[in-house]
Design a protein around this motif. Structure first.
Motif, PDB file in Angstrom:
ATOM      1  N   ARG A 184       0.642  27.918 -15.464  1.00 35.22           N
ATOM      2  CA  ARG A 184       0.676  29.113 -14.604  1.00 35.22           C
ATOM      3  C   ARG A 184       1.133  28.769 -13.180  1.00 35.22           C
ATOM      4  O   ARG A 184       1.995  29.447 -12.612  1.00 35.22           O
ATOM      5  CB  ARG A 184      -0.714  29.738 -14.526  1.00 35.22           C
ATOM      6  CG  ARG A 184      -0.819  31.004 -15.236  1.00 35.22           C
ATOM      7  CD  ARG A 184      -2.110  31.756 -14.963  1.00 35.22           C
ATOM      8  NE  ARG A 184      -2.255  32.674 -16.066  1.00 35.22           N
ATOM      9  CZ  ARG A 184      -2.866  32.384 -17.203  1.00 35.22           C
ATOM     10  NH1 ARG A 184      -3.434  31.228 -17.375  1.00 35.22           N
ATOM     11  NH2 ARG A 184      -2.913  33.269 -18.171  1.00 35.22           N
ATOM     12  N   ALA A 185       0.540  27.726 -12.609  1.00 31.17           N
ATOM     13  CA  ALA A 185       0.878  27.332 -11.240  1.00 31.17           C
ATOM     14  C   ALA A 185       2.334  26.882 -11.142  1.00 31.17           C
ATOM     15  O   ALA A 185       3.040  27.233 -10.190  1.00 31.17           O
ATOM     16  CB  ALA A 185      -0.056  26.219 -10.777  1.00 31.17           C
ATOM     17  N   TYR A 186       2.779  26.111 -12.117  1.00 31.82           N
ATOM     18  CA  TYR A 186       4.170  25.639 -12.163  1.00 31.82           C
ATOM     19  C   TYR A 186       5.108  26.843 -12.230  1.00 31.82           C
ATOM     20  O   TYR A 186       6.053  26.951 -11.437  1.00 31.82           O
ATOM     21  CB  TYR A 186       4.334  24.739 -13.385  1.00 31.82           C
ATOM     22  CG  TYR A 186       5.668  24.045 -13.557  1.00 31.82           C
ATOM     23  CD1 TYR A 186       6.857  24.751 -13.602  1.00 31.82           C
ATOM     24  CD2 TYR A 186       5.733  22.676 -13.718  1.00 31.82           C
ATOM     25  CE1 TYR A 186       8.067  24.118 -13.790  1.00 31.82           C
ATOM     26  CE2 TYR A 186       6.939  22.019 -13.918  1.00 31.82           C
ATOM     27  CZ  TYR A 186       8.112  22.755 -13.947  1.00 31.82           C
ATOM     28  OH  TYR A 186       9.305  22.120 -14.129  1.00 31.82           O
ATOM     29  N   ALA A 187       4.857  27.748 -13.162  1.00 31.93           N
ATOM     30  CA  ALA A 187       5.712  28.927 -13.344  1.00 31.93           C
ATOM     31  C   ALA A 187       5.746  29.781 -12.079  1.00 31.93           C
ATOM     32  O   ALA A 187       6.819  30.240 -11.660  1.00 31.93           O
ATOM     33  CB  ALA A 187       5.232  29.745 -14.539  1.00 31.93           C
ATOM     34  N   GLN A 188       4.599  29.980 -11.484  1.00 34.12           N
ATOM     35  CA  GLN A 188       4.530  30.788 -10.269  1.00 34.12           C
ATOM     36  C   GLN A 188       5.356  30.134  -9.161  1.00 34.12           C
ATOM     37  O   GLN A 188       6.102  30.813  -8.454  1.00 34.12           O
ATOM     38  CB  GLN A 188       3.085  30.950  -9.817  1.00 34.12           C
ATOM     39  CG  GLN A 188       2.934  31.818  -8.588  1.00 34.12           C
ATOM     40  CD  GLN A 188       1.486  31.970  -8.159  1.00 34.12           C
ATOM     41  OE1 GLN A 188       0.668  31.087  -8.387  1.00 34.12           O
ATOM     42  NE2 GLN A 188       1.178  33.086  -7.542  1.00 34.12           N
ATOM     43  N   HIS A 189       5.250  28.836  -9.028  1.00 35.40           N
ATOM     44  CA  HIS A 189       5.977  28.137  -7.968  1.00 35.40           C
ATOM     45  C   HIS A 189       7.484  28.258  -8.132  1.00 35.40           C
ATOM     46  O   HIS A 189       8.200  28.405  -7.139  1.00 35.40           O
ATOM     47  CB  HIS A 189       5.572  26.662  -7.899  1.00 35.40           C
ATOM     48  CG  HIS A 189       6.213  25.954  -6.756  1.00 35.40           C
ATOM     49  ND1 HIS A 189       5.706  26.006  -5.483  1.00 35.40           N
ATOM     50  CD2 HIS A 189       7.350  25.214  -6.676  1.00 35.40           C
ATOM     51  CE1 HIS A 189       6.506  25.321  -4.671  1.00 35.40           C
ATOM     52  NE2 HIS A 189       7.505  24.824  -5.386  1.00 35.40           N
ATOM     53  N   ILE A 190       7.963  28.177  -9.362  1.00 34.78           N
ATOM     54  CA  ILE A 190       9.422  28.242  -9.553  1.00 34.78           C
ATOM     55  C   ILE A 190       9.922  29.682  -9.724  1.00 34.78           C
ATOM     56  O   ILE A 190      11.119  29.913  -9.822  1.00 34.78           O
ATOM     57  CB  ILE A 190       9.911  27.354 -10.724  1.00 34.78           C
ATOM     58  CG1 ILE A 190       9.381  27.842 -12.070  1.00 34.78           C
ATOM     59  CG2 ILE A 190       9.567  25.900 -10.459  1.00 34.78           C
ATOM     60  CD1 ILE A 190      10.007  27.137 -13.261  1.00 34.78           C
TER      61      ILE A 190
END
Length: 81
Positions: free
Chosen positions: A55-61
């Motif tokens: 989730r955090a990775y996806a949100q960041h990119i």
């Protein structure tokens, strides 16, 4: 058909974002981010942490978090984990 990790990496590279940048912003260790991109889920801590990392990775990119979590879960299931 590409895998979850390949899709994740491709989306990140299209946006010219480094793993180090994601790690610094999300406070997720680079080795865990690398494990996600390589579908090497055995290197991850497990449980809710893994979904949180995705989730955090996806949100960041800037990609849809839920679709990435669902793709992760499908890949994990396909691996028999």
């Amino acid at each position: 058909m590409s895998s979850f990790g390949e899709d994740l990496k491709r989306e990140r590279e299209l946006r010219k974002i480094s793993l180090r940048e994601i790690a610094e912003t999300t406070k997720i260790n680079v080795r865990y981010l690398d494990a996600l991109e390589n579908n090497d889920f055995k290197r991850l801590p497990g449980g809710v942490f893994n979904k949180g990392f995705v989730r955090a990775y996806a949100q960041h990119i800037g990609v849809d978090e839920e679709s990435m979590v669902n793709a992760y879960l499908l890949e994990e299931q396909a691996q028999g984990n």
